[in-house]
Design an enzyme around this catalytic site. Structure first.
Site, PDB file in Angstrom:
ATOM      1  CG  HIS A  78      -2.011  -1.027   1.119  1.00 17.27           C
ATOM      2  ND1 HIS A  78      -3.033  -1.100   2.039  1.00 17.27           N
ATOM      3  CD2 HIS A  78      -2.252  -2.009   0.220  1.00 17.27           C
ATOM      4  CE1 HIS A  78      -3.855  -2.071   1.704  1.00 17.27           C
ATOM      5  NE2 HIS A  78      -3.395  -2.648   0.613  1.00 17.27           N
ATOM      6  CD  GLU A  80      -2.245   3.948   3.086  1.00 17.38           C
ATOM      7  OE1 GLU A  80      -3.459   4.073   3.362  1.00 17.38           O
ATOM      8  OE2 GLU A  80      -1.830   3.179   2.198  1.00 17.38           O
ATOM      9  CB  CYS A 109      -2.105   1.218   6.165  1.00 21.08           C
ATOM     10  SG  CYS A 109      -1.540   0.484   4.621  1.00 21.08           S
TER      11      CYS A 109
END
Length: 148
Positions: A78, A80, A109
């Site tokens: 991801h 993040e 996350c």
């Protein structure tokens, strides 16, 4: 055209970062900011040096995995996660920073953001993840939807 606020400025940068995504389903961009300085950026995609989903196809799509579920069944990281990893890789402390992201962080996350010491999250859009919301609230992290 009026000068953008700092939040408008940083959230708009996340959209440019998202353009680097190699995900076939969703392009997400994230930046970590402290004291009005960008510390790191991240977008969703396969780990460095590995083939991108654009090249090998989408495991999630091929397996009919609904969006927002079974995050571990994906070649990509991801946005993040990549921003946090880039910070660690380059030795940039991110405690006390703010995450700006095109999408609301998932629970995986969220746990990373909590342990990384992120204090605020601004996002444009995203799917509901009640556990992520509960954990962010419990950790005292401010989360703000910033629609364009």
């Amino acid at each position: 055209m009026p000068r953008p606020s700092w939040n408008e400025y940083f959230i708009s940068i996340t959209q440019m970062v998202a353009n680097r995504s190699t995900c076939l389903r969703r392009h997400v961009g994230a930046i970590l900011v402290k004291e009005k300085r960008i510390l790191a950026t991240g977008y969703n995609g396969a780990p460095a040096g590995l083939k991108h989903c654009e090249e090998v196809g989408c495991l999630r799509e091929d397996s009919s995995i609904p969006s927002g579920t079974r995050h571990e069944l994906c070649r990509g990281l991801h946005a993040e996660q990549n921003a946090i990893i880039q910070s660690a890789y380059h030795g940039i402390p991110i405690g006390g920073s703010t995450l700006y992201c095109t999408n609301k962080p998932c629970v995986i996350c969220t746990k990373m953001l909590i342990n990384a010491g992120i204090e605020n999250v601004f996002y444009i859009d995203g799917y509901d993840d009640p556990l992520a919301d509960d954990m962010l609230a419990e950790a005292g992290i401010q989360i703000v939807r910033f629609p364009l």
